[in-house]
Scaffold this motif. Structure first.
Motif, PDB file in Angstrom:
ATOM      1  N   SER A 171       1.986 -13.955 -11.387  1.00 15.68           N
ATOM      2  CA  SER A 171       2.088 -14.194 -12.830  1.00 15.68           C
ATOM      3  C   SER A 171       2.788 -12.999 -13.462  1.00 15.68           C
ATOM      4  CB  SER A 171       0.686 -14.350 -13.432  1.00 15.68           C
ATOM      5  OG  SER A 171      -0.024 -13.120 -13.335  1.00 15.68           O
ATOM      6  N   LEU A 172       3.167 -13.117 -14.732  1.00 19.18           N
ATOM      7  CA  LEU A 172       3.826 -11.985 -15.397  1.00 19.18           C
ATOM      8  C   LEU A 172       2.940 -10.739 -15.407  1.00 19.18           C
ATOM      9  CD1 LEU A 172       6.184 -10.746 -16.914  1.00 19.18           C
ATOM     10  CD2 LEU A 172       5.294 -11.750 -19.035  1.00 19.18           C
ATOM     11  N   PRO A 173       1.639 -10.840 -15.762  1.00 17.52           N
ATOM     12  CA  PRO A 173       0.803  -9.631 -15.706  1.00 17.52           C
ATOM     13  C   PRO A 173       0.725  -9.037 -14.302  1.00 17.52           C
ATOM     14  CG  PRO A 173      -0.271 -11.317 -17.026  1.00 17.52           C
ATOM     15  CD  PRO A 173       0.908 -11.976 -16.374  1.00 17.52           C
ATOM     16  N   GLU A 174       0.719  -9.914 -13.268  1.00 16.09           N
ATOM     17  CA  GLU A 174       0.692  -9.411 -11.894  1.00 16.09           C
ATOM     18  C   GLU A 174       2.004  -8.724 -11.535  1.00 16.09           C
ATOM     19  OE1 GLU A 174      -2.403 -12.635  -9.869  1.00 16.09           O
ATOM     20  OE2 GLU A 174      -0.247 -13.097  -9.972  1.00 16.09           O
ATOM     21  N   LYS A 175       3.123  -9.276 -12.010  1.00 12.14           N
ATOM     22  CA  LYS A 175       4.415  -8.612 -11.799  1.00 12.14           C
ATOM     23  C   LYS A 175       4.407  -7.231 -12.443  1.00 12.14           C
ATOM     24  CE  LYS A 175       7.560 -12.628 -11.494  1.00 12.14           C
ATOM     25  NZ  LYS A 175       6.699 -13.784 -11.733  1.00 12.14           N
ATOM     26  N   GLN A 176       3.889  -7.153 -13.659  1.00 11.95           N
ATOM     27  CA  GLN A 176       3.836  -5.861 -14.355  1.00 11.95           C
ATOM     28  C   GLN A 176       2.974  -4.860 -13.581  1.00 11.95           C
ATOM     29  OE1 GLN A 176       2.417  -7.261 -18.156  1.00 11.95           O
ATOM     30  NE2 GLN A 176       4.483  -7.309 -19.041  1.00 11.95           N
ATOM     31  N   ALA A 177       1.840  -5.335 -13.049  1.00 16.44           N
ATOM     32  CA  ALA A 177       0.956  -4.447 -12.285  1.00 16.44           C
ATOM     33  C   ALA A 177       1.641  -3.977 -10.997  1.00 16.44           C
ATOM     34  CB  ALA A 177      -0.354  -5.168 -11.960  1.00 16.44           C
ATOM     35  N   ALA A 178       2.344  -4.900 -10.330  1.00 14.22           N
ATOM     36  CA  ALA A 178       3.028  -4.540  -9.084  1.00 14.22           C
ATOM     37  C   ALA A 178       4.147  -3.542  -9.348  1.00 14.22           C
ATOM     38  CB  ALA A 178       3.582  -5.801  -8.415  1.00 14.22           C
ATOM     39  N   VAL A 179       4.947  -3.793 -10.386  1.00 17.11           N
ATOM     40  CA  VAL A 179       6.048  -2.889 -10.711  1.00 17.11           C
ATOM     41  C   VAL A 179       5.503  -1.524 -11.134  1.00 17.11           C
ATOM     42  CG1 VAL A 179       7.997  -2.462 -12.261  1.00 17.11           C
ATOM     43  CG2 VAL A 179       7.658  -4.741 -11.297  1.00 17.11           C
ATOM     44  N   ALA A 180       4.408  -1.516 -11.895  1.00 14.07           N
ATOM     45  CA  ALA A 180       3.803  -0.243 -12.316  1.00 14.07           C
ATOM     46  C   ALA A 180       3.368   0.571 -11.097  1.00 14.07           C
ATOM     47  CB  ALA A 180       2.606  -0.507 -13.232  1.00 14.07           C
ATOM     48  N   ALA A 181       2.809  -0.099 -10.092  1.00 10.23           N
ATOM     49  CA  ALA A 181       2.391   0.598  -8.874  1.00 10.23           C
ATOM     50  C   ALA A 181       3.605   1.171  -8.138  1.00 10.23           C
ATOM     51  CB  ALA A 181       1.630  -0.363  -7.968  1.00 10.23           C
ATOM     52  N   ILE A 182       4.701   0.392  -8.102  1.00 13.42           N
ATOM     53  CA  ILE A 182       5.921   0.843  -7.425  1.00 13.42           C
ATOM     54  C   ILE A 182       6.534   2.037  -8.135  1.00 13.42           C
ATOM     55  CG2 ILE A 182       8.313   0.184  -6.921  1.00 13.42           C
ATOM     56  CD1 ILE A 182       7.136  -2.716  -6.503  1.00 13.42           C
ATOM     57  N   VAL A 183       6.615   1.974  -9.464  1.00 14.76           N
ATOM     58  CA  VAL A 183       7.201   3.072 -10.228  1.00 14.76           C
ATOM     59  C   VAL A 183       6.357   4.332 -10.071  1.00 14.76           C
ATOM     60  CG1 VAL A 183       7.760   3.899 -12.555  1.00 14.76           C
ATOM     61  CG2 VAL A 183       8.372   1.568 -11.875  1.00 14.76           C
ATOM     62  N   SER A 184       5.035   4.180 -10.112  1.00 13.94           N
ATOM     63  CA  SER A 184       4.150   5.334  -9.934  1.00 13.94           C
ATOM     64  C   SER A 184       4.346   5.951  -8.554  1.00 13.94           C
ATOM     65  CB  SER A 184       2.696   4.897 -10.115  1.00 13.94           C
ATOM     66  OG  SER A 184       1.820   5.989  -9.935  1.00 13.94           O
ATOM     67  N   LEU A 185       4.463   5.107  -7.538  1.00 13.63           N
ATOM     68  CA  LEU A 185       4.707   5.583  -6.179  1.00 13.63           C
ATOM     69  C   LEU A 185       6.053   6.304  -6.090  1.00 13.63           C
ATOM     70  CD1 LEU A 185       3.728   5.579  -3.196  1.00 13.63           C
ATOM     71  CD2 LEU A 185       4.913   3.379  -2.936  1.00 13.63           C
ATOM     72  N   GLY A 186       7.073   5.729  -6.726  1.00 14.70           N
ATOM     73  CA  GLY A 186       8.398   6.341  -6.723  1.00 14.70           C
ATOM     74  C   GLY A 186       8.414   7.699  -7.401  1.00 14.70           C
ATOM     75  N   LEU A 187       7.718   7.815  -8.530  1.00 11.32           N
ATOM     76  CA  LEU A 187       7.661   9.094  -9.237  1.00 11.32           C
ATOM     77  C   LEU A 187       6.982  10.165  -8.384  1.00 11.32           C
ATOM     78  CD1 LEU A 187       6.754   7.922 -12.861  1.00 11.32           C
ATOM     79  CD2 LEU A 187       8.866   9.047 -12.150  1.00 11.32           C
ATOM     80  N   SER A 188       5.924   9.772  -7.683  1.00 15.98           N
ATOM     81  CA  SER A 188       5.220  10.753  -6.854  1.00 15.98           C
ATOM     82  C   SER A 188       6.059  11.182  -5.655  1.00 15.98           C
ATOM     83  CB  SER A 188       3.882  10.174  -6.377  1.00 15.98           C
ATOM     84  OG  SER A 188       4.084   9.106  -5.466  1.00 15.98           O
ATOM     85  N   LEU A 189       7.018  10.336  -5.276  1.00 16.18           N
ATOM     86  CA  LEU A 189       7.874  10.634  -4.129  1.00 16.18           C
ATOM     87  C   LEU A 189       9.016  11.597  -4.467  1.00 16.18           C
ATOM     88  CD1 LEU A 189       8.595   9.826  -1.153  1.00 16.18           C
ATOM     89  CD2 LEU A 189       9.996   7.998  -2.119  1.00 16.18           C
ATOM     90  N   ILE A 190       9.374  11.692  -5.754  1.00 16.99           N
ATOM     91  CA  ILE A 190      10.569  12.440  -6.152  1.00 16.99           C
ATOM     92  C   ILE A 190      10.593  13.881  -5.640  1.00 16.99           C
ATOM     93  CG2 ILE A 190      11.786  13.434  -8.146  1.00 16.99           C
ATOM     94  CD1 ILE A 190      11.233  10.771  -9.603  1.00 16.99           C
ATOM     95  N   PRO A 191       9.535  14.688  -5.824  1.00 16.99           N
ATOM     96  CA  PRO A 191       9.620  16.077  -5.327  1.00 16.99           C
ATOM     97  C   PRO A 191       9.889  16.154  -3.830  1.00 16.99           C
ATOM     98  CG  PRO A 191       7.763  15.822  -6.830  1.00 16.99           C
ATOM     99  CD  PRO A 191       8.270  14.443  -6.549  1.00 16.99           C
ATOM    100  N   ASP A 192       9.201  15.302  -3.047  1.00  8.28           N
ATOM    101  CA  ASP A 192       9.427  15.307  -1.598  1.00  8.28           C
ATOM    102  C   ASP A 192      10.841  14.858  -1.264  1.00  8.28           C
ATOM    103  OD1 ASP A 192       6.901  16.202  -1.019  1.00  8.28           O
ATOM    104  OD2 ASP A 192       6.071  14.224  -0.589  1.00  8.28           O
ATOM    105  N   LEU A 193      11.317  13.827  -1.955  1.00 10.12           N
ATOM    106  CA  LEU A 193      12.669  13.325  -1.687  1.00 10.12           C
ATOM    107  C   LEU A 193      13.710  14.409  -1.940  1.00 10.12           C
ATOM    108  CD1 LEU A 193      14.622  10.883  -1.116  1.00 10.12           C
ATOM    109  CD2 LEU A 193      14.757  10.662  -3.594  1.00 10.12           C
TER     110      LEU A 193
END
Length: 201
Positions: free
Chosen positions: A151-173
């Motif tokens: 659903s749209l709320p589930e898409k938002q939750a999934a994308v939020a998790a991905i963006v949060s994961l990506g942000l945490s990866l930036i220093p290591d990357l």
């Protein structure tokens, strides 16, 4: 015609100040709070009063940089979401986002540090830019019929998790990429797999 030159000069000086701040951030581990206005103006050959022509404070300069990152990253991500398949959208989005991050290292050093920095306004601005990215991506997925199992709320939750994961990866990357582009690419491949896992759950 004669009135256009001062405007161009003012715009150019604003960009010089922002660029100088980013260069100093790349050198200084303490974040924006550890860089003085005088250091920035000295680095770009401007006087301290010239700073106040463009920004009322260092915090306002930081907010301008955060806004620039958010707007540009949203445009970068939007530009690759017309791929034909879900897998292609994931791959294109990961590659485009991290190419931008690698090409604008100082901007993302700022974001990584200021997410937990001393300025509540800058922390709030970063959260707001993240929210915009999440909402735009989820809405685009919804409009294009992608990831229909969510659903749209589930898409938002999934994308939020991905963006949060990506942000945490930036220093290591950024650290790994400086040492070895191959290791940086391997880290990206791992992140892409994690994104696929989240969106296939």
């Amino acid at each position: 015609m004669s009135g256009s030159k001062p405007k161009q000069s003012r715009k150019g000086n604003r960009e010089k100040l922002m660029s100088a701040a980013l260069d100093l951030l790349a050198e200084d581990q303490s974040g924006l709070s550890g860089i003085s206005l005088r250091r920035i103006t000295k680095a770009c050959g401007l006087s301290p009063p010239a700073f106040y022509t463009h920004f009322t404070s260092m915090e306002e300069l930081g907010l301008a940089l955060v806004s620039e990152v958010g707007a540009t990253l949203r445009a970068v991500l939007k530009g690759v979401r017309d791929a034909e398949t879900e897998a292609a959208v994931i791959k294109a989005s990961v590659v485009a986002a991290f190419e931008y991050i690698r090409g604008n290292e100082s901007l993302f050093i700022l974001i990584a540090r200021e997410r937990a920095g001393s300025s509540a306004s800058i922390r709030s601005a970063i959260r707001n830019e993240v929210r915009k990215i999440v909402e735009e991506m989820a809405s685009d997925f919804q409009d294009r019929g992608l990831f229909e199992r969510f659903s749209l709320p589930e898409k938002q939750a999934a994308v939020a998790a991905i963006v949060s994961l990506g942000l945490s990866l930036i220093p290591d990357l950024l650290d790994v990429s400086r040492e070895s582009s191959a290791e940086g690419d391997a880290l990206l491949s791992q992140f892409e797999f994690q994104v696929q896992f989240i969106l296939s759950s």
